[in-house]
Motif scaffolding. Structure first.
Motif, PDB file in Angstrom:
ATOM      1  N   VAL A  77       0.830  -1.199   0.000  1.00  0.00           N
ATOM      2  CA  VAL A  77       0.000   0.000   0.000  1.00  0.00           C
ATOM      3  C   VAL A  77       0.865   1.250   0.000  1.00  0.00           C
ATOM      4  CG1 VAL A  77      -1.991  -1.102   1.123  1.00  0.00           C
ATOM      5  CG2 VAL A  77      -0.232  -0.041   2.531  1.00  0.00           C
ATOM      6  N   ALA A  78       0.386   2.256  -0.696  1.00  0.00           N
ATOM      7  CA  ALA A  78       1.028   3.570  -0.675  1.00  0.00           C
ATOM      8  C   ALA A  78       0.308   4.394   0.390  1.00  0.00           C
ATOM      9  CB  ALA A  78       0.918   4.232  -2.035  1.00  0.00           C
ATOM     10  N   ILE A  79       1.079   4.993   1.267  1.00  0.00           N
ATOM     11  CA  ILE A  79       0.503   5.842   2.305  1.00  0.00           C
ATOM     12  C   ILE A  79       1.059   7.245   2.106  1.00  0.00           C
ATOM     13  CG2 ILE A  79       0.213   6.247   4.772  1.00  0.00           C
ATOM     14  CD1 ILE A  79       0.651   3.232   5.189  1.00  0.00           C
ATOM     15  N   SER A  80       0.143   8.192   1.885  1.00  0.00           N
ATOM     16  CA  SER A  80       0.574   9.574   1.659  1.00  0.00           C
ATOM     17  C   SER A  80       0.045  10.456   2.783  1.00  0.00           C
ATOM     18  CB  SER A  80       0.057  10.082   0.310  1.00  0.00           C
ATOM     19  OG  SER A  80      -1.354  10.156   0.306  1.00  0.00           O
ATOM     20  N   SER A  81       0.754  11.556   3.020  1.00  0.00           N
ATOM     21  CA  SER A  81       0.307  12.500   4.034  1.00  0.00           C
ATOM     22  C   SER A  81       0.544  13.921   3.548  1.00  0.00           C
ATOM     23  CB  SER A  81       1.024  12.264   5.369  1.00  0.00           C
ATOM     24  OG  SER A  81       2.393  12.574   5.283  1.00  0.00           O
ATOM     25  N   LYS A  82      -0.318  14.806   4.024  1.00  0.00           N
ATOM     26  CA  LYS A  82      -0.191  16.220   3.674  1.00  0.00           C
ATOM     27  C   LYS A  82      -0.879  17.061   4.740  1.00  0.00           C
ATOM     28  CE  LYS A  82      -4.006  15.625   0.430  1.00  0.00           C
ATOM     29  NZ  LYS A  82      -3.925  14.186   0.257  1.00  0.00           N
ATOM     30  N   THR A  83      -0.414  18.285   4.898  1.00  0.00           N
ATOM     31  CA  THR A  83      -1.026  19.236   5.815  1.00  0.00           C
ATOM     32  C   THR A  83      -2.177  19.917   5.087  1.00  0.00           C
ATOM     33  OG1 THR A  83       1.103  19.583   6.909  1.00  0.00           O
ATOM     34  CG2 THR A  83      -0.601  21.239   7.294  1.00  0.00           C
ATOM     35  N   ILE A  84      -3.376  19.887   5.694  1.00  0.00           N
ATOM     36  CA  ILE A  84      -4.545  20.465   5.028  1.00  0.00           C
ATOM     37  C   ILE A  84      -5.125  21.658   5.784  1.00  0.00           C
ATOM     38  CG2 ILE A  84      -5.145  18.354   3.788  1.00  0.00           C
ATOM     39  CD1 ILE A  84      -7.334  17.875   5.951  1.00  0.00           C
ATOM     40  N   GLU A  85      -4.629  21.890   6.984  1.00  0.00           N
ATOM     41  CA  GLU A  85      -5.089  23.058   7.749  1.00  0.00           C
ATOM     42  C   GLU A  85      -3.972  23.483   8.686  1.00  0.00           C
ATOM     43  OE1 GLU A  85      -8.456  23.776  11.091  1.00  0.00           O
ATOM     44  OE2 GLU A  85      -9.157  22.751   9.280  1.00  0.00           O
ATOM     45  N   LEU A  86      -3.814  24.798   8.823  1.00  0.00           N
ATOM     46  CA  LEU A  86      -2.747  25.326   9.662  1.00  0.00           C
ATOM     47  C   LEU A  86      -3.223  26.644  10.256  1.00  0.00           C
ATOM     48  CD1 LEU A  86       0.265  24.875  10.438  1.00  0.00           C
ATOM     49  CD2 LEU A  86       0.860  26.244   8.443  1.00  0.00           C
ATOM     50  N   SER A  87      -3.179  26.715  11.570  1.00  0.00           N
ATOM     51  CA  SER A  87      -3.521  27.968  12.238  1.00  0.00           C
ATOM     52  C   SER A  87      -2.541  28.186  13.379  1.00  0.00           C
ATOM     53  CB  SER A  87      -4.972  27.943  12.728  1.00  0.00           C
ATOM     54  OG  SER A  87      -5.130  26.981  13.738  1.00  0.00           O
ATOM     55  N   ASP A  88      -2.799  29.206  14.151  1.00  0.00           N
ATOM     56  CA  ASP A  88      -1.920  29.594  15.242  1.00  0.00           C
ATOM     57  C   ASP A  88      -1.547  28.418  16.145  1.00  0.00           C
ATOM     58  OD1 ASP A  88      -0.543  31.399  16.933  1.00  0.00           O
ATOM     59  OD2 ASP A  88      -2.308  31.530  18.234  1.00  0.00           O
ATOM     60  N   ARG A  89      -2.525  27.638  16.577  1.00  0.00           N
ATOM     61  CA  ARG A  89      -2.291  26.542  17.523  1.00  0.00           C
ATOM     62  C   ARG A  89      -2.607  25.161  16.959  1.00  0.00           C
ATOM     63  NH1 ARG A  89      -2.181  28.482  23.025  1.00  0.00           N
ATOM     64  NH2 ARG A  89      -2.422  30.724  22.999  1.00  0.00           N
ATOM     65  N   ILE A  90      -3.411  25.110  15.922  1.00  0.00           N
ATOM     66  CA  ILE A  90      -3.947  23.845  15.408  1.00  0.00           C
ATOM     67  C   ILE A  90      -3.403  23.537  14.019  1.00  0.00           C
ATOM     68  CG2 ILE A  90      -6.087  22.675  14.689  1.00  0.00           C
ATOM     69  CD1 ILE A  90      -6.231  23.089  17.625  1.00  0.00           C
ATOM     70  N   SER A  91      -3.139  22.259  13.791  1.00  0.00           N
ATOM     71  CA  SER A  91      -2.790  21.776  12.452  1.00  0.00           C
ATOM     72  C   SER A  91      -3.649  20.550  12.172  1.00  0.00           C
ATOM     73  CB  SER A  91      -1.316  21.362  12.364  1.00  0.00           C
ATOM     74  OG  SER A  91      -0.474  22.457  12.635  1.00  0.00           O
ATOM     75  N   LYS A  92      -3.921  20.322  10.876  1.00  0.00           N
ATOM     76  CA  LYS A  92      -4.674  19.136  10.487  1.00  0.00           C
ATOM     77  C   LYS A  92      -3.936  18.478   9.336  1.00  0.00           C
ATOM     78  CE  LYS A  92      -9.080  19.300  10.727  1.00  0.00           C
ATOM     79  NZ  LYS A  92     -10.495  19.627  10.486  1.00  0.00           N
ATOM     80  N   VAL A  93      -3.786  17.160   9.443  1.00  0.00           N
ATOM     81  CA  VAL A  93      -3.078  16.367   8.434  1.00  0.00           C
ATOM     82  C   VAL A  93      -4.051  15.342   7.867  1.00  0.00           C
ATOM     83  CG1 VAL A  93      -1.216  14.669   8.106  1.00  0.00           C
ATOM     84  CG2 VAL A  93      -0.839  16.678   9.560  1.00  0.00           C
ATOM     85  N   GLU A  94      -3.969  15.155   6.544  1.00  0.00           N
ATOM     86  CA  GLU A  94      -4.716  14.072   5.913  1.00  0.00           C
ATOM     87  C   GLU A  94      -3.737  12.976   5.544  1.00  0.00           C
ATOM     88  OE1 GLU A  94      -8.081  14.095   2.759  1.00  0.00           O
ATOM     89  OE2 GLU A  94      -6.214  13.821   1.615  1.00  0.00           O
TER      90      GLU A  94
END
Length: 161
Positions: A77-94
């Motif tokens: 399996v290929a597993i990819s990751s990327k940052t989809i949200e970035l703010s002062d305190r919070i980050s979100k990764v897919e």
């Protein structure tokens, strides 16, 4: 630097249920391990080293996962990751788990993390240099909610049959 990073791993028999499907909890394990490897290989640091140097780290405050298609043992399996949200305190990764040829999406995981100071035991603002570095790597998804993203990826899978 690449905005979306991908690596290939082999699904182990011992990580599967009796009918040969990857165990649900193991999806998370494979995906989180891949993200940790991506950070080290492509961003040049480990979480452990960063925490030791700064006294801060990122703590997961929410995981959202959709299992879109079963993964069988011995699959690659290929597993990819990327940052989809970035703010002062919070980050979100897919993180996506896909077939090796990346035509089928097996699972999608959104991880929301908060930047956390281990000394004060409180959330704090991410350093400006970090926001700038990761800001350049931010991927803007058309789907803004997890549910709409999971539905979009399900439709993509049906189109590739």
């Amino acid at each position: 630097m690449e905005k979306e990073i991908s690596t290939v791993v082999k699904v182990r028999f011992s990580d599967c249920d009796p009918i040969g499907h990857l165990n649900n909890v193991k999806y998370l394990e494979y995906m989180l391990n891949a993200r940790e490897d991506h950070v080290e290989q492509f961003y040049g640091f480990t979480y452990e080293e960063y925490t030791r140097r700064t006294g801060c780290t990122w703590i997961a405050i929410q995981n959202e996962i959709a299992y879109l298609k079963e993964v069988r043992y011995n699959s690659k399996v290929a597993i990819s990751s990327k940052t989809i949200e970035l703010s002062d305190r919070i980050s979100k990764v897919e993180i996506l788990m896909k077939s090796e040829d990346e035509q089928t999406i097996y699972a999608v995981l959104w991880i929301t993390v908060i930047y956390f100071n281990l000394k004060t035991r409180k959330s704090e603002s991410q350093p400006t240099e970090l926001l700038e570095q990761f800001g350049h790597l931010l991927v803007d998804l058309e789907q803004k909610t997890f549910q709409s993203r999971a539905e979009f990826l399900r439709r993509q899978n049906k189109l590739t049959k």
